[in-house]
Design a protein around this motif. Sequence first.
Motif, PDB file in Angstrom:
ATOM      1  N   LYS A 338       0.841  -1.208   0.000  1.00  0.00           N
ATOM      2  CA  LYS A 338       0.000   0.000   0.000  1.00  0.00           C
ATOM      3  C   LYS A 338       0.870   1.249   0.000  1.00  0.00           C
ATOM      4  O   LYS A 338       0.616   2.203  -0.745  1.00  0.00           O
ATOM      5  N   GLU A 342       1.130   4.123  -2.919  1.00  0.00           N
ATOM      6  CA  GLU A 342       0.875   5.535  -2.605  1.00  0.00           C
ATOM      7  C   GLU A 342       2.001   6.431  -3.104  1.00  0.00           C
ATOM      8  O   GLU A 342       1.750   7.520  -3.622  1.00  0.00           O
ATOM      9  N   HIS A 346       1.146   9.150  -5.872  1.00  0.00           N
ATOM     10  CA  HIS A 346       0.954  10.521  -5.389  1.00  0.00           C
ATOM     11  C   HIS A 346       2.242  11.250  -5.021  1.00  0.00           C
ATOM     12  O   HIS A 346       2.198  12.454  -4.744  1.00  0.00           O
TER      13      HIS A 346
END
Length: 536
Positions: A338, A342, A346
């Motif tokens: 995860k 991310e 981003h």
Amino acid sequence: MGKWFLSSNLLRQFLSIFYLISLATAQLNLRPKQHVNAAGLGYRFGQSSDNAEDSDHFKLLAADGESLLVGARNAVYNLSLATLNVQHKIDWKPPADQIEECIMKGKTKADCQNYIRVLAVKNSGQVLVCGTHAFSPKCREYTYSNADAKLENTRQFEGQGISPYDPRDNSTALYIPDSGEIYAATVSDFVGNDPLIYRRKLNEGERTGLRTQRDDARVLDAPNFVATFVSKEHVYFWYRERASEAVDNNEERQVYARVARVCSNDRGGPRPASERWTSFLKARLNCSLASPTPFYFNELKAVSDPIPSTNGDHIVYALFSTPDSPVQMSAVCTFSMKRIREEFDHGTFKRQRNTDSLWEAFPRSEMPKPRPGTCVPDSVRLPEATISFVLANPLMHKCINSVNGPLLIEGVDRAQLTQIAVLPQIQSVNGQKFDVIYLGTVDGNVLKVVNTGDNVTVVQTTRIFAHPQPVVNLLTKSQQLVVVSSNEIAAIGVQQCEQQTSCSRCVQLQDPHCAWDVNSGRSDFFHIRFSKGCIR
């Protein structure tokens, strides 16, 4: 004398660091609770040998049901997982003139054989086999013949970009049956100067594919590829390489651990980028001890498959080391998939304006749209600004930090760790679940480690081979551990419960595979395990 003086200084420096680490962490040089000599035990294939010139260079290519598929010198073996007996064998030796040409180019006769490095079973039932083929990689497709009850060679084609040239090269390959595509991370030239991450459809007549651009150290710089797997809409590559952004005091680039990814639906960009990835991104992996001056384990050696965690995330166990030296150290760190997603989705990118300037974060306001590296329905229609950006700036600014630092550290007086495999979420007698980690070493041992979440326990160290030799592959099954060296394959039990002769010693072992049976008066292997006390 001067050379010895420098070496002594280096040794004192590492011993000082070693001492600081020992004060700062409880994970350093944990003592195994049990020592097991399993050399010659279990099932065996091949023969342990100290002769490097006579190596089969075994490589575990796949575990297919109850079979192990193993690449070797001039052959592929289909071994029974239960007994390691040979069920089928494909022989494929280069022709004599190819071997002679290879030798004339300066390679040894031992190197100028066909070491099988890639194997895939296609949806059609065909088998793809690729090998080094005397430093001229080739691939074949084999089809099962009902008439002869054997596999027949039906097609041969160039394996450049799919198989390495040298059997010692670190490379990975992954076949996706649904799309009929193979992803490979290797080198595409004889001298190994053109590393690439490559995808190609395996349809007959298909010769084009997508690859990373040539001669660009910002993309790949002398990489050693470790592993490849699929996660959601991306294919991930784990490796180590010389880092463009890190130069030491001697003006030499340091080696950093990396994770990279591409979109599985990437079709390449508009011309002239039609054969280039439009989604290739990479980030540094940080396995270190936190302090005002962090101590880094920069060289990635092996990773596990993604392991599901209780919070819906997936965790990857990764094995690291310090650079090659007489005082080398190893560590195990974990990474959150995860968190990796991310950062790629981003995070900011890293750039260097010119060769004399410092690396910095690329301003978000200057990033083109759509965001570089994003999976889009049709990458051929991406604007030139996005394509140019991702080709020139594939590196993320922030590194991917491990989860809570190293789980385990093996110091300068321990054998270097080489491979890792995990049995996830083994349920204990009291209902708790623990990951059991197996770690191969450079001298042919395997450590069994239990991760309780709060700490780790080294349950045992097991000697696998009669002659000390590096563990090159590990595979875990529910009741079996497969250990591969260059010349020998061993299959032994995942536990050695019978070594303990009393209830108290069984409990102290803290092996989730073992518990004490009061009725029989012995330690035994249970499907529900981890005794905090003696159980009936």
